[in-house]
Scaffold this motif. Structure first.
Motif, PDB file in Angstrom:
ATOM      1  N   ASP A  99     -82.905  18.629 -48.976  1.00  0.00           N
ATOM      2  CA  ASP A  99     -81.685  18.534 -49.771  1.00  0.00           C
ATOM      3  C   ASP A  99     -80.529  19.316 -49.161  1.00  0.00           C
ATOM      4  O   ASP A  99     -79.446  19.389 -49.746  1.00  0.00           O
ATOM      5  CB  ASP A  99     -81.948  19.040 -51.195  1.00  0.00           C
ATOM      6  CG  ASP A  99     -82.420  20.495 -51.216  1.00  0.00           C
ATOM      7  OD1 ASP A  99     -82.887  20.977 -50.162  1.00  0.00           O
ATOM      8  OD2 ASP A  99     -82.339  21.133 -52.281  1.00  0.00           O
ATOM      9  N   GLN A 100     -80.740  19.891 -47.970  1.00  0.00           N
ATOM     10  CA  GLN A 100     -79.718  20.741 -47.362  1.00  0.00           C
ATOM     11  C   GLN A 100     -79.004  20.096 -46.178  1.00  0.00           C
ATOM     12  O   GLN A 100     -77.959  20.576 -45.753  1.00  0.00           O
ATOM     13  CB  GLN A 100     -80.360  22.055 -46.890  1.00  0.00           C
ATOM     14  CG  GLN A 100     -80.992  22.870 -47.999  1.00  0.00           C
ATOM     15  CD  GLN A 100     -79.984  23.333 -49.018  1.00  0.00           C
ATOM     16  OE1 GLN A 100     -78.959  23.918 -48.666  1.00  0.00           O
ATOM     17  NE2 GLN A 100     -80.242  23.068 -50.284  1.00  0.00           N
ATOM     18  N   ILE A 101     -79.557  19.008 -45.645  1.00  0.00           N
ATOM     19  CA  ILE A 101     -79.035  18.445 -44.392  1.00  0.00           C
ATOM     20  C   ILE A 101     -78.712  16.970 -44.553  1.00  0.00           C
ATOM     21  O   ILE A 101     -79.523  16.185 -45.047  1.00  0.00           O
ATOM     22  CB  ILE A 101     -80.045  18.617 -43.242  1.00  0.00           C
ATOM     23  CG1 ILE A 101     -80.367  20.093 -43.010  1.00  0.00           C
ATOM     24  CG2 ILE A 101     -79.507  17.994 -41.955  1.00  0.00           C
ATOM     25  CD1 ILE A 101     -81.469  20.320 -41.991  1.00  0.00           C
ATOM     26  N   LEU A 102     -77.513  16.590 -44.134  1.00  0.00           N
ATOM     27  CA  LEU A 102     -77.104  15.193 -44.025  1.00  0.00           C
ATOM     28  C   LEU A 102     -76.881  14.891 -42.550  1.00  0.00           C
ATOM     29  O   LEU A 102     -76.108  15.579 -41.883  1.00  0.00           O
ATOM     30  CB  LEU A 102     -75.808  14.944 -44.799  1.00  0.00           C
ATOM     31  CG  LEU A 102     -75.110  13.596 -44.558  1.00  0.00           C
ATOM     32  CD1 LEU A 102     -75.968  12.445 -45.063  1.00  0.00           C
ATOM     33  CD2 LEU A 102     -73.727  13.575 -45.204  1.00  0.00           C
ATOM     34  N   ILE A 103     -77.574  13.880 -42.033  1.00  0.00           N
ATOM     35  CA  ILE A 103     -77.388  13.463 -40.642  1.00  0.00           C
ATOM     36  C   ILE A 103     -76.778  12.072 -40.646  1.00  0.00           C
ATOM     37  O   ILE A 103     -77.399  11.101 -41.074  1.00  0.00           O
ATOM     38  CB  ILE A 103     -78.717  13.446 -39.868  1.00  0.00           C
ATOM     39  CG1 ILE A 103     -79.404  14.809 -39.935  1.00  0.00           C
ATOM     40  CG2 ILE A 103     -78.475  13.048 -38.411  1.00  0.00           C
ATOM     41  CD1 ILE A 103     -80.769  14.841 -39.258  1.00  0.00           C
ATOM     42  N   ILE A 104     -75.542  11.980 -40.193  1.00  0.00           N
ATOM     43  CA  ILE A 104     -74.852  10.696 -40.088  1.00  0.00           C
ATOM     44  C   ILE A 104     -75.180  10.109 -38.722  1.00  0.00           C
ATOM     45  O   ILE A 104     -74.967  10.755 -37.691  1.00  0.00           O
ATOM     46  CB  ILE A 104     -73.340  10.875 -40.248  1.00  0.00           C
ATOM     47  CG1 ILE A 104     -73.027  11.481 -41.625  1.00  0.00           C
ATOM     48  CG2 ILE A 104     -72.611   9.546 -40.073  1.00  0.00           C
ATOM     49  CD1 ILE A 104     -71.583  11.887 -41.802  1.00  0.00           C
ATOM     50  N   LEU A 105     -75.697   8.893 -38.718  1.00  0.00           N
ATOM     51  CA  LEU A 105     -76.207   8.281 -37.494  1.00  0.00           C
ATOM     52  C   LEU A 105     -75.265   7.194 -36.998  1.00  0.00           C
ATOM     53  O   LEU A 105     -74.911   6.275 -37.731  1.00  0.00           O
ATOM     54  CB  LEU A 105     -77.598   7.704 -37.741  1.00  0.00           C
ATOM     55  CG  LEU A 105     -78.657   8.747 -38.112  1.00  0.00           C
ATOM     56  CD1 LEU A 105     -79.915   8.074 -38.630  1.00  0.00           C
ATOM     57  CD2 LEU A 105     -78.977   9.639 -36.926  1.00  0.00           C
ATOM     58  N   MET A 106     -74.889   7.305 -35.734  1.00  0.00           N
ATOM     59  CA  MET A 106     -73.992   6.326 -35.120  1.00  0.00           C
ATOM     60  C   MET A 106     -74.666   5.764 -33.858  1.00  0.00           C
ATOM     61  O   MET A 106     -74.537   6.342 -32.771  1.00  0.00           O
ATOM     62  CB  MET A 106     -72.654   6.972 -34.770  1.00  0.00           C
ATOM     63  CG  MET A 106     -71.916   7.552 -35.976  1.00  0.00           C
ATOM     64  SD  MET A 106     -70.317   8.304 -35.552  1.00  0.00           S
ATOM     65  CE  MET A 106     -69.354   6.841 -35.112  1.00  0.00           C
TER      66      MET A 106
END
Length: 235
Positions: A99-106
């Protein structure tokens, strides 16, 4: 002369990336402006003289909750060995703090069929476009199935064949949904955005924005979690 030099760099970079594993390094500080727009966030990354780019996280494939306190943005290719190694190193870090990390993938395919920056496509990247498009299509059609599909494409040392990748996508979202999503302008739009950012950074993949710095390449001998704690809000 400048266009010729730029073209030569994008011919040489994939070759160097395959021959010499890139070392993890940091570049200039990245200034991030975080705005709340109604129910969505908009992130603006300022790269100094290079320019800036904006991201609304919900528009991109991502792992983790959109309201996570720590946000990373990753440029990668499913057929890039160093990208796969970094993904494997990131996975336990993310799983420990879900719940602490958001990884935006491109996804950023190193293939001339879908990237104007790549002049010569190396053999190991021949299916890069197909895998990137399939992953974006799954996210477009059913975002809730994306995480499982992304991990399927990234598991192991080598990516699955396009046939296996498509078959698994069809099993998750259905043949009709997949075909419709693959034809949607969203696919080309997202590839164009990742390609433009790749052009701005001008570095071998993977590229990871930590919120304050850009990590270029990946060296498995370096403790990635320690690096992320040093250059992000990760605790």
């Amino acid at each position: 002369m400048v266009p010729i030099i730029a073209a030569l760099l994008f011919i040489i970079l994939p070759i160097l990336q395959f021959t010499f594993p890139p070392k993890l390094q940091t570049t200039q500080t990245v200034r991030v402006i975080n705005k709340q727009i109604k129910h969505n966030r908009q992130l603006t990354f300022s790269l100094g003289k290079t320019g800036s780019f904006k991201i609304n996280p919900i528009e991109f494939p991502h792992l983790g909750p959109l309201n996570a306190p720590t946000t990373f943005v990753k440029l990668y290719d499913y057929t890039c060995q160093h990208c796969r190694a970094q993904s494997a190193a990131l996975l336990p870090i993310q799983e420990k703090d879900l719940d602490q990390i958001l990884i935006i993938l491109m996804p950023t395919p190193l293939n001339s069929n879908c990237s104007p920056l790549i002049q010569t496509t190396l053999e190991q990247h021949k299916y890069a476009c197909e895998l990137a498009k399939l992953s974006l299509a799954v996210y477009r059609a059913m975002p809730q199935q994306y995480e499982q599909y992304h991990h399927f494409l990234m598991q192991g040392q080598s990516p699955p064949s396009p046939e296996k990748a498509r078959a698994f996508a069809e099993s998750l979202i259905g043949i009709n949904n997949l075909n419709i999503a693959l034809k949607h302008p969203y696919i080309a739009q997202q590839l164009n955005r990742s390609t433009e950012l790749y052009r701005m950074i001008d570095s071998p993949l993977p590229i990871l924005f930590t919120g304050t710095h850009i990590l270029k390449g990946f060296n498995p001998k370096i403790d990635l979690k320690s690096i992320l704690k040093q250059y992000s809000t990760l605790q």
